[in-house]
Design a protein around this motif. Sequence first.
Motif, PDB file in Angstrom:
ATOM      1  N   GLY A   1      92.177  25.247  21.475  1.00 16.69           N
ATOM      2  CA  GLY A   1      91.340  26.452  21.438  1.00 16.69           C
ATOM      3  C   GLY A   1      91.420  27.230  22.738  1.00 16.69           C
ATOM      4  N   GLY A   2      91.436  26.490  23.852  1.00 15.30           N
ATOM      5  CA  GLY A   2      91.552  27.139  25.153  1.00 15.30           C
ATOM      6  C   GLY A   2      92.895  27.820  25.329  1.00 15.30           C
ATOM      7  N   LEU A   3      93.945  27.156  24.834  1.00 18.22           N
ATOM      8  CA  LEU A   3      95.284  27.750  24.919  1.00 18.22           C
ATOM      9  C   LEU A   3      95.347  29.051  24.121  1.00 18.22           C
ATOM     10  CD1 LEU A   3      98.148  27.411  26.010  1.00 18.22           C
ATOM     11  CD2 LEU A   3      98.698  26.166  23.914  1.00 18.22           C
ATOM     12  N   ALA A   4      94.780  29.036  22.931  1.00 13.97           N
ATOM     13  CA  ALA A   4      94.765  30.250  22.109  1.00 13.97           C
ATOM     14  C   ALA A   4      93.952  31.348  22.784  1.00 13.97           C
ATOM     15  CB  ALA A   4      94.185  29.938  20.732  1.00 13.97           C
TER      16      ALA A   4
ATOM     17  N   ALA B   1      90.320  27.766  33.443  1.00 14.06           N
ATOM     18  CA  ALA B   1      89.793  26.400  33.335  1.00 14.06           C
ATOM     19  C   ALA B   1      88.542  26.371  32.461  1.00 14.06           C
ATOM     20  CB  ALA B   1      89.490  25.849  34.724  1.00 14.06           C
ATOM     21  N   GLY B   2      87.700  27.372  32.609  1.00 12.35           N
ATOM     22  CA  GLY B   2      86.498  27.444  31.781  1.00 12.35           C
ATOM     23  C   GLY B   2      86.819  27.614  30.303  1.00 12.35           C
ATOM     24  N   MET B   3      87.864  28.369  30.004  1.00 11.00           N
ATOM     25  CA  MET B   3      88.272  28.532  28.609  1.00 11.00           C
ATOM     26  C   MET B   3      88.718  27.198  28.026  1.00 11.00           C
ATOM     27  SD  MET B   3      90.425  32.065  28.681  1.00 11.00           S
ATOM     28  CE  MET B   3      89.828  33.473  29.579  1.00 11.00           C
ATOM     29  N   PHE B   4      89.486  26.437  28.795  1.00  8.07           N
ATOM     30  CA  PHE B   4      89.932  25.127  28.320  1.00  8.07           C
ATOM     31  C   PHE B   4      88.762  24.165  28.185  1.00  8.07           C
ATOM     32  CE2 PHE B   4      94.218  26.469  29.656  1.00  8.07           C
ATOM     33  CZ  PHE B   4      94.932  26.060  28.545  1.00  8.07           C
TER      34      PHE B   4
ATOM     35  N   THR C   1      93.572  36.383  25.807  1.00 12.51           N
ATOM     36  CA  THR C   1      93.017  37.103  26.955  1.00 12.51           C
ATOM     37  C   THR C   1      94.105  37.718  27.814  1.00 12.51           C
ATOM     38  OG1 THR C   1      91.112  35.618  26.989  1.00 12.51           O
ATOM     39  CG2 THR C   1      91.542  36.875  28.988  1.00 12.51           C
ATOM     40  N   PHE C   2      95.150  36.957  28.111  1.00 15.15           N
ATOM     41  CA  PHE C   2      96.192  37.435  29.011  1.00 15.15           C
ATOM     42  C   PHE C   2      97.400  38.008  28.274  1.00 15.15           C
ATOM     43  CE2 PHE C   2      93.676  34.609  31.661  1.00 15.15           C
ATOM     44  CZ  PHE C   2      93.488  35.409  32.764  1.00 15.15           C
TER      45      PHE C   2
END
Length: 85
Positions: free
Chosen positions: A35-38, A25-28, A43-44
Amino acid sequence: MNRALKIFISVWIAIAVIVNVVAIAGMFMHDGFWGGLARVQDTFSPFNIFNWIMEVILFAPAILASMWLERRKSRALETYLKQAQ
């Protein structure tokens, strides 16, 4: 003791999952949707060895407690079977 180990395992796994969800959630929130999706994909990614190591470290107490619980159960069963003979 077995019940305490089961509770510990459940709580630890819940906390670890919550930490991962909050991180996603913080990434999004920080990078926006695309950008959060990328960033989540990077990351995963299965090729991100550092993240795999960190996830194993995060879940290690629950894994070790689970192994300990199974060992306790098997020893209790062996003891019970010896006494039954």
